[in-house]
Motif scaffolding. Structure first.
Motif, short mmCIF file in Angstrom:
data_model
loop_
_atom_site.label_atom_id
_atom_site.label_comp_id
_atom_site.label_asym_id
_atom_site.label_seq_id
_atom_site.Cartn_x
_atom_site.Cartn_y
_atom_site.Cartn_z
N ALA A 175 0.81 -1.21 0.00
CA ALA A 175 0.00 0.00 0.00
C ALA A 175 0.85 1.27 0.00
CB ALA A 175 -0.94 -0.01 1.21
N PHE A 176 1.95 1.27 0.76
CA PHE A 176 2.73 2.50 0.93
C PHE A 176 4.09 2.44 0.24
CE2 PHE A 176 -0.08 2.19 4.62
CZ PHE A 176 -0.74 3.41 4.52
N GLY A 177 4.43 1.35 -0.41
CA GLY A 177 5.71 1.23 -1.09
C GLY A 177 5.58 0.93 -2.57
N LEU A 178 5.10 -0.26 -2.88
CA LEU A 178 5.08 -0.71 -4.26
C LEU A 178 4.07 0.06 -5.11
CD1 LEU A 178 6.43 -2.78 -6.08
CD2 LEU A 178 4.60 -4.38 -5.54
N VAL A 179 2.87 0.26 -4.59
CA VAL A 179 1.85 0.99 -5.35
C VAL A 179 2.27 2.44 -5.61
CG1 VAL A 179 -0.52 1.84 -5.30
CG2 VAL A 179 -0.03 -0.52 -4.66
N PRO A 180 2.76 3.21 -4.59
CA PRO A 180 3.22 4.57 -4.89
C PRO A 180 4.37 4.62 -5.89
CG PRO A 180 2.85 4.33 -2.54
CD PRO A 180 2.74 2.95 -3.14
N VAL A 181 5.29 3.66 -5.82
CA VAL A 181 6.39 3.64 -6.78
C VAL A 181 5.88 3.43 -8.20
CG1 VAL A 181 8.42 2.33 -7.53
CG2 VAL A 181 8.16 2.95 -5.13
N GLY A 182 4.99 2.46 -8.35
CA GLY A 182 4.40 2.24 -9.66
C GLY A 182 3.59 3.42 -10.16
N PHE A 183 2.87 4.07 -9.24
CA PHE A 183 2.07 5.24 -9.63
C PHE A 183 2.97 6.41 -10.04
CE2 PHE A 183 -0.28 9.15 -8.47
CZ PHE A 183 -1.34 9.01 -9.36
N SER A 184 4.10 6.58 -9.34
CA SER A 184 5.01 7.67 -9.72
C SER A 184 5.60 7.43 -11.11
CB SER A 184 6.14 7.79 -8.68
OG SER A 184 7.00 6.66 -8.73
N LEU A 185 5.87 6.17 -11.45
CA LEU A 185 6.36 5.88 -12.79
C LEU A 185 5.29 6.20 -13.83
CD1 LEU A 185 8.61 4.72 -14.57
CD2 LEU A 185 7.62 2.45 -14.20
N TRP A 186 4.05 5.89 -13.54
CA TRP A 186 2.95 6.20 -14.45
C TRP A 186 2.76 7.71 -14.59
CZ3 TRP A 186 -0.02 4.36 -18.13
CH2 TRP A 186 -1.24 4.97 -18.41
N VAL A 187 2.86 8.44 -13.48
CA VAL A 187 2.69 9.89 -13.51
C VAL A 187 3.79 10.56 -14.32
CG1 VAL A 187 2.68 11.98 -12.06
CG2 VAL A 187 1.38 9.97 -11.37
N SER A 188 5.00 9.97 -14.29
CA SER A 188 6.12 10.60 -14.99
C SER A 188 5.91 10.67 -16.50
CB SER A 188 7.42 9.85 -14.68
OG SER A 188 7.39 8.53 -15.23
N PHE A 189 4.97 9.89 -17.01
CA PHE A 189 4.66 9.94 -18.44
C PHE A 189 3.47 10.85 -18.74
CE2 PHE A 189 6.73 5.80 -17.87
CZ PHE A 189 7.76 5.91 -18.80
N HIS A 190 3.04 11.63 -17.75
CA HIS A 190 1.89 12.51 -17.92
C HIS A 190 2.22 13.92 -17.45
CE1 HIS A 190 0.10 8.48 -17.84
NE2 HIS A 190 -0.94 8.99 -18.48
N ARG A 191 1.43 14.87 -17.89
CA ARG A 191 1.43 16.22 -17.34
C ARG A 191 0.26 16.31 -16.38
NH1 ARG A 191 2.61 17.10 -22.82
NH2 ARG A 191 4.72 17.91 -23.16
N TRP A 192 0.57 16.67 -15.13
CA TRP A 192 -0.47 16.64 -14.09
C TRP A 192 -0.13 17.64 -13.02
CZ3 TRP A 192 -1.05 12.99 -9.46
CH2 TRP A 192 -2.35 13.08 -8.93
N ASP A 193 -1.12 18.43 -12.61
CA ASP A 193 -0.91 19.42 -11.56
C ASP A 193 -1.34 18.93 -10.19
OD1 ASP A 193 -3.63 19.33 -11.84
OD2 ASP A 193 -3.91 21.47 -12.26
N GLY A 194 -1.70 17.66 -10.10
CA GLY A 194 -2.09 17.08 -8.82
C GLY A 194 -3.57 17.08 -8.55
N LEU A 195 -4.35 17.84 -9.32
CA LEU A 195 -5.80 17.92 -9.08
C LEU A 195 -6.60 17.62 -10.35
CD1 LEU A 195 -5.98 21.14 -6.86
CD2 LEU A 195 -6.13 18.76 -6.11
#
Length: 320
Positions: A45-65
């Motif tokens: 919940a607090f390690g693997l999923v956030p790491v995978g989500f950060s990799l996915w976010v790095s391919f997007h433009r996103w302001d957090g909201l």
């Protein structure tokens, strides 16, 4: 000659077979898996999923909201040409070099002294280990006063011996020296305890045989202690590389009163802006979570690269 009548055995039922068959695998050790499951669930919940989500976010433009916009590899291409990012990499490497090598030397000398101490061993160990468990925020505030230009202890000592004051927190090299000193003070005791544990595993018979052969203290240290301490030295060097290249609290707290642009600017001329500090600036000051995630993965690759280089250097010297 009479033979005994044959006795028919009752057929084995499915129920008996299920009862007598030994349980294996998960069925046998299910209670042990349940006992250790909280760690893996929390890591997921607090390690693997956030790491995978950060990799996915790095391919997007996103302001957090708002909604995400696919960017592909464009953010990584911009990262390769981002002079601010490479400037933070250079700052981090310089600060890490100024802090790590003196820290390892002092830690090793301290460990040798602790290993040879006869009285008050536990008191010395506690005193040297105390900085590593002290709040880094409180320590950084104290060091900010120590390196103050007008009322700092360091400048007072320089004036006492007839030297001029140094604007430690307002010049590029002064900022790097102050941060490196803080990191050295923080981690010397921790690594000294690790070195001490390694020294205590070396058999005393080796030192006795060396003294019988006429070896001095220096020869004993370089011919016996250092070769046998190489695995511990490798561990300390890799851990120091990982922690040193991810420095954040030290420059952020130490330079927050001298920052010109934001909390994460790193002081005058961005001299104290480390890689992680630059990541926080892009993510939380600029609200660019996509590029911030790309910066985070860039930091990860830099840390892995330096860890491999240090590991290979120490291993090569060991083979020689």
């Amino acid at each position: 000659m009479a033979t005994a009548p044959a006795v028919d055995k009752p057929p084995v039922t499915v129920v008996e077979t299920a009862v007598t068959r030994p349980r294996t695998g998960i069925r046998k050790y299910w209670h042990l898996y349940v006992a250790i499951s909280p760690f893996y669930l929390l890591f997921l919940a607090f390690g693997l999923v956030p790491v995978g989500f950060s990799l996915w976010v790095s391919f997007h433009r996103w302001d957090g909201l708002g909604s995400m916009e696919w960017a592909g590899l464009s953010q990584y291409r911009y990262l390769l040409s981002d002079s601010d990012f490479w400037g933070s990499v250079g700052n981090t490497i310089v600060i890490w070099s100024l802090a790590t090598f003196p820290m390892i030397f002092l830690a090793l000398v301290t460990a040798v002294m602790l290993n040879s101490a006869v009285r008050f061993k536990n008191v010395y160990r506690f005193a040297y280990f105390l900085p590593s468990v002290t709040s880094i925020v409180a320590v950084a505030i104290i060091f900010g006063s120590v390196f103050s230009t007008n009322f700092g202890l360091v400048n007072a000592l320089l004036q006492a011996i007839g030297l001029d004051q140094v604007a430690w927190l307002n010049t590029p090299w002064g900022i790097k020296a102050a941060i490196a000193t803080l990191m050295t003070w923080q981690w010397t005791g921790y690594n000294a305890i690790i070195f001490l544990a390694g020294l205590q595993t070396i058999p005393g018979e080796l030192y006795e045989a060396a003294r019988v052969d006429g070896a001095g203290t220096v020869q004993t240290f370089f011919r016996i202690t250092l070769p046998l301490m190489r695995p511990v030295l490798l561990f300390v060097l890799v851990i120091s590389t990982v922690t040193g290249l991810q420095s954040f609290s030290e420059p952020q707290v130490l330079l927050q009163t001298t920052a010109n642009e934001s909390t994460f600017s790193g002081g005058p001329d961005h001299a104290g802006r480390t890689m992680v500090l630059y990541f926080f600036q892009q993510t939380f000051d600029n609200n660019d979570f996509g590029y911030g995630a790309a910066v985070a993965w860039g930091i990860f690759l830099v840390v892995v690269l330096f860890s491999i280089i240090n590991w290979r250097l120490v291993q090569r010297r060991g083979e020689e």
